[in-house]
Design a protein around this motif. Structure first.
Motif, PDB file in Angstrom:
ATOM      1  N   SER A  99      -9.138 -34.648 -19.144  1.00  0.00           N
ATOM      2  CA  SER A  99     -10.374 -33.876 -19.035  1.00  0.00           C
ATOM      3  C   SER A  99     -10.605 -33.623 -17.550  1.00  0.00           C
ATOM      4  CB  SER A  99     -11.541 -34.660 -19.646  1.00  0.00           C
ATOM      5  OG  SER A  99     -11.800 -35.824 -18.886  1.00  0.00           O
ATOM      6  N   GLU A 100     -11.785 -33.180 -17.198  1.00  0.00           N
ATOM      7  CA  GLU A 100     -12.059 -32.904 -15.790  1.00  0.00           C
ATOM      8  C   GLU A 100     -12.045 -34.168 -14.937  1.00  0.00           C
ATOM      9  OE1 GLU A 100     -15.564 -30.653 -15.131  1.00  0.00           O
ATOM     10  OE2 GLU A 100     -15.114 -29.211 -16.707  1.00  0.00           O
ATOM     11  N   HIS A 101     -12.410 -35.305 -15.542  1.00  0.00           N
ATOM     12  CA  HIS A 101     -12.587 -36.513 -14.750  1.00  0.00           C
ATOM     13  C   HIS A 101     -11.646 -37.658 -15.126  1.00  0.00           C
ATOM     14  CE1 HIS A 101     -16.153 -34.596 -13.206  1.00  0.00           C
ATOM     15  NE2 HIS A 101     -16.587 -34.414 -14.438  1.00  0.00           N
ATOM     16  N   ALA A 102     -10.836 -37.484 -16.134  1.00  0.00           N
ATOM     17  CA  ALA A 102      -9.989 -38.595 -16.572  1.00  0.00           C
ATOM     18  C   ALA A 102      -8.724 -38.076 -17.253  1.00  0.00           C
ATOM     19  CB  ALA A 102     -10.763 -39.488 -17.529  1.00  0.00           C
ATOM     20  N   TRP A 103      -7.749 -38.961 -17.379  1.00  0.00           N
ATOM     21  CA  TRP A 103      -6.512 -38.656 -18.099  1.00  0.00           C
ATOM     22  C   TRP A 103      -6.104 -39.890 -18.876  1.00  0.00           C
ATOM     23  CZ3 TRP A 103      -2.621 -41.985 -17.161  1.00  0.00           C
ATOM     24  CH2 TRP A 103      -2.650 -42.688 -15.946  1.00  0.00           C
ATOM     25  N   PHE A 104      -5.247 -39.683 -19.880  1.00  0.00           N
ATOM     26  CA  PHE A 104      -4.735 -40.815 -20.634  1.00  0.00           C
ATOM     27  C   PHE A 104      -3.317 -40.523 -21.103  1.00  0.00           C
ATOM     28  CE2 PHE A 104      -6.381 -38.100 -23.945  1.00  0.00           C
ATOM     29  CZ  PHE A 104      -5.470 -38.232 -24.979  1.00  0.00           C
ATOM     30  N   ASN A 105      -2.599 -41.578 -21.363  1.00  0.00           N
ATOM     31  CA  ASN A 105      -1.252 -41.477 -21.916  1.00  0.00           C
ATOM     32  C   ASN A 105      -1.039 -42.708 -22.781  1.00  0.00           C
ATOM     33  OD1 ASN A 105       1.340 -40.802 -22.516  1.00  0.00           O
ATOM     34  ND2 ASN A 105       2.178 -41.277 -20.509  1.00  0.00           N
ATOM     35  N   LEU A 106      -0.985 -42.515 -24.081  1.00  0.00           N
ATOM     36  CA  LEU A 106      -0.771 -43.604 -25.023  1.00  0.00           C
ATOM     37  C   LEU A 106       0.647 -43.505 -25.569  1.00  0.00           C
ATOM     38  CD1 LEU A 106      -4.094 -43.220 -27.039  1.00  0.00           C
ATOM     39  CD2 LEU A 106      -3.654 -44.792 -25.168  1.00  0.00           C
ATOM     40  N   GLY A 107       1.271 -44.637 -25.746  1.00  0.00           N
ATOM     41  CA  GLY A 107       2.635 -44.594 -26.261  1.00  0.00           C
ATOM     42  C   GLY A 107       2.991 -45.839 -27.031  1.00  0.00           C
ATOM     43  N   ILE A 108       3.865 -45.658 -27.993  1.00  0.00           N
ATOM     44  CA  ILE A 108       4.436 -46.782 -28.722  1.00  0.00           C
ATOM     45  C   ILE A 108       5.945 -46.567 -28.757  1.00  0.00           C
ATOM     46  CG2 ILE A 108       4.044 -45.678 -30.980  1.00  0.00           C
ATOM     47  CD1 ILE A 108       3.624 -48.567 -32.064  1.00  0.00           C
ATOM     48  N   ILE A 109       6.655 -47.593 -28.312  1.00  0.00           N
ATOM     49  CA  ILE A 109       8.101 -47.505 -28.195  1.00  0.00           C
ATOM     50  C   ILE A 109       8.707 -48.747 -28.814  1.00  0.00           C
ATOM     51  CG2 ILE A 109      10.029 -47.485 -26.548  1.00  0.00           C
ATOM     52  CD1 ILE A 109       6.942 -46.200 -25.171  1.00  0.00           C
ATOM     53  N   GLY A 110       9.780 -48.588 -29.562  1.00  0.00           N
ATOM     54  CA  GLY A 110      10.421 -49.747 -30.170  1.00  0.00           C
ATOM     55  C   GLY A 110      11.912 -49.532 -30.346  1.00  0.00           C
ATOM     56  N   SER A 111      12.641 -50.640 -30.392  1.00  0.00           N
ATOM     57  CA  SER A 111      14.074 -50.575 -30.651  1.00  0.00           C
ATOM     58  C   SER A 111      14.501 -51.847 -31.367  1.00  0.00           C
ATOM     59  CB  SER A 111      14.871 -50.393 -29.357  1.00  0.00           C
ATOM     60  OG  SER A 111      14.695 -51.510 -28.518  1.00  0.00           O
ATOM     61  N   ASP A 112      15.558 -51.738 -32.144  1.00  0.00           N
ATOM     62  CA  ASP A 112      16.075 -52.882 -32.886  1.00  0.00           C
ATOM     63  C   ASP A 112      17.575 -52.693 -33.082  1.00  0.00           C
ATOM     64  OD1 ASP A 112      15.920 -55.318 -34.277  1.00  0.00           O
ATOM     65  OD2 ASP A 112      15.875 -54.267 -36.196  1.00  0.00           O
ATOM     66  N   SER A 113      18.292 -53.806 -33.114  1.00  0.00           N
ATOM     67  CA  SER A 113      19.731 -53.747 -33.317  1.00  0.00           C
ATOM     68  C   SER A 113      20.208 -55.044 -33.943  1.00  0.00           C
ATOM     69  CB  SER A 113      20.449 -53.529 -31.977  1.00  0.00           C
ATOM     70  OG  SER A 113      21.841 -53.502 -32.163  1.00  0.00           O
TER      71      SER A 113
END
Length: 198
Positions: A164-178
């Protein structure tokens, strides 16, 4: 005069102020988001392999302790920052870069050589600063990726960023399996007489 940031990246880590990479006196390498996507690296250590002055040591596969040696100094003489905040482990004493997801990185600045006057005694060999991705200026931006391979290996990530004009965000979910592979499967020819699952 307008600066092309892809050709002349701005470096913050070398002097703690905005400065064009070509104007700084320090030995600097910048890995941009474009570089990350072009290399298709799966980890931070993959990104740092081949960079001049950096040796990477790994004690095993993905997720195992990874240490950095910058210009021949000890691994605890390399300061690793994430958005200006020191990154370190209370148990190993090293920066555990092996657990940092590549999908959340915008760029990496590597400054080789002593930076103790600016960053303290941990920066004898140099400083590596990771900058995270930030929300874009045009509404919400989702990303999604999946991958797989042998030994039942799967990985995936989903992120959502915005601002927005005054803020930013970045949400993430990352996963791996072997399922990986076992070092010993009770094979006489390998000289192993027990099953040792890993």
């Amino acid at each position: 005069e307008e600066i092309n940031y892809l050709e002349n990246p701005v470096v913050v880590t070398a002097s703690r102020t905005d400065q064009a990479a070509e104007d700084t006196l320090a030995s600097v390498t910048v890995i941009t988001r474009t570089d990350i996507e072009r290399q298709q690296a799966r980890s931070v250590q993959d990104l740092l392999h081949g960079i001049a002055g950096i040796n990477v040591a790994n004690t095993g596969g993905p997720g195992k302790l990874t240490t950095l040696f910058l210009r021949g100094t000890e691994s605890d003489h390399v300061l690793v920052l994430v958005d200006g905040i020191r990154m370190g482990s209370a148990t190993s004493g090293f920066s555990e870069i092996q657990n940092y997801p590549v999908e959340l990185i915008d760029r990496i600045e590597i400054v080789r050589g002593p930076r103790s006057s600016l960053y303290g005694p941990e920066a004898v060999g140099g400083v590596i600063q990771i900058f995270t991705r930030k929300g874009g200026k045009k509404g919400l931006k989702p990303t999604l990726s999946f991958g797989g391979g042998s030994y039942g290996t799967i990985n995936g990530s989903a992120t959502l960023s915005g601002s927005s004009e005054h803020a930013w965000f970045n949400l993430g979910i990352i996963g791996s399996d072997s399922n990986c592979f076992n070092a010993c499967k009770c094979s006489f020819s390998a000289g192993c007489f027990t099953v040792e699952p890993d």
